[in-house]
Design a protein around this motif. Structure first.
Motif, short mmCIF file in Angstrom:
data_model
loop_
_atom_site.label_atom_id
_atom_site.label_comp_id
_atom_site.label_asym_id
_atom_site.label_seq_id
_atom_site.Cartn_x
_atom_site.Cartn_y
_atom_site.Cartn_z
N CYS A 1 0.86 -1.19 0.00
CA CYS A 1 0.00 0.00 0.00
C CYS A 1 0.89 1.24 0.00
N THR A 2 0.29 2.41 0.05
CA THR A 2 1.08 3.63 0.17
C THR A 2 1.52 3.80 1.62
N LYS A 3 2.62 4.50 1.81
CA LYS A 3 3.15 4.71 3.17
C LYS A 3 2.15 5.49 4.03
N ASP A 4 1.51 6.49 3.45
CA ASP A 4 0.57 7.27 4.26
C ASP A 4 -0.65 6.45 4.65
N LEU A 5 -1.09 5.53 3.80
CA LEU A 5 -2.21 4.66 4.17
C LEU A 5 -1.79 3.74 5.32
N LEU B 1 4.50 3.19 -3.29
CA LEU B 1 4.05 1.96 -2.64
C LEU B 1 5.16 1.36 -1.78
N ILE B 2 4.74 0.82 -0.67
CA ILE B 2 5.63 0.11 0.25
C ILE B 2 5.06 -1.28 0.50
N MET C 1 -10.28 4.94 4.91
CA MET C 1 -8.98 4.29 4.75
C MET C 1 -8.96 2.93 5.43
N ALA C 2 -9.51 2.87 6.63
CA ALA C 2 -9.56 1.60 7.36
C ALA C 2 -10.43 0.59 6.63
N ARG C 3 -11.56 1.05 6.10
CA ARG C 3 -12.46 0.15 5.38
C ARG C 3 -11.79 -0.38 4.11
N ARG C 4 -11.08 0.50 3.40
CA ARG C 4 -10.40 0.07 2.17
C ARG C 4 -9.31 -0.96 2.47
#
Length: 173
Positions: free
Chosen positions: A52-56, A90-91, A128-131
């Motif tokens: 995912c992305t680092k901020d997510l 992405l990380i 974000m949590a739901r995704r």
């Protein structure tokens, strides 16, 4: 007055204990019915990867029942991906089974509501949590307990790419 216990009082006490256990387990009022099965499966995994992305990752790892930056996730070191995925930010993080259990509890709380044992409600990162939860859950659902996966199960949270090959290989186990 009799010394025998009133059956209605006994049932009410048992119901209160069961409700307390449910709240303490981290399952919100609107948790998916499969949540406990997912936690059980996650507990038995050696490792699980999330792309995912680092901020997510940062926003969802700090959410949930405990609003503090969880020490459990300080041990998780995100790895920046190379190539086009890395250019897009992405990380990849690798979680142990117990870490995945805790992470799923946090995501469930923020994504599906409910009130924790301190009377707190989910934060403002519900989408974000739901995704993240919706990307991880199907991968876990396809894991068969007692059968080791052919590769490390992986969830990819990036709508611009196809699911990672290991996510589909988890379907075959």
């Amino acid at each position: 007055m009799s010394n025998s216990m009133n059956p209605r009082r006994v049932m009410a006490a048992l119901a209160a204990v069961a409700l307390g256990a449910l709240c303490a387990s981290g399952c919100g009022a609107d948790s998916p019915p499969e949540q406990q099965k997912r936690l059980d499966k996650a507990a038995g995994l050696a490792e699980f990867k999330v792309t995912c992305t680092k901020d997510l990752w940062d926003s969802t790892r700090k959410s949930g029942l405990d609003r503090r930056d969880d020490d459990e996730f300080d041990k998780v070191k995100p790895v920046k991906l190379g190539g086009d995925q890395g250019k897009r930010g992405l990380i990849q993080v690798t979680l142990t089974g117990p870490q995945l259990v805790e992470y799923l509890r946090k995501l469930d709380f923020d994504a599906h509501g409910g009130v924790d044992m301190h009377g707190q409600r989910p934060g403002d990162n519900e989408p974000m949590a739901r995704r993240m939860y919706d990307a991880i859950a199907p991968v876990i659902d396809h894991i068969k307990q007692g059968q080791p996966p052919q590769s490390v199960p992986q969830a990819v949270v990036d709508d611009a790419v196809a699911p990672a090959p290991s996510a589909t290989s988890a379907d075959k186990t």
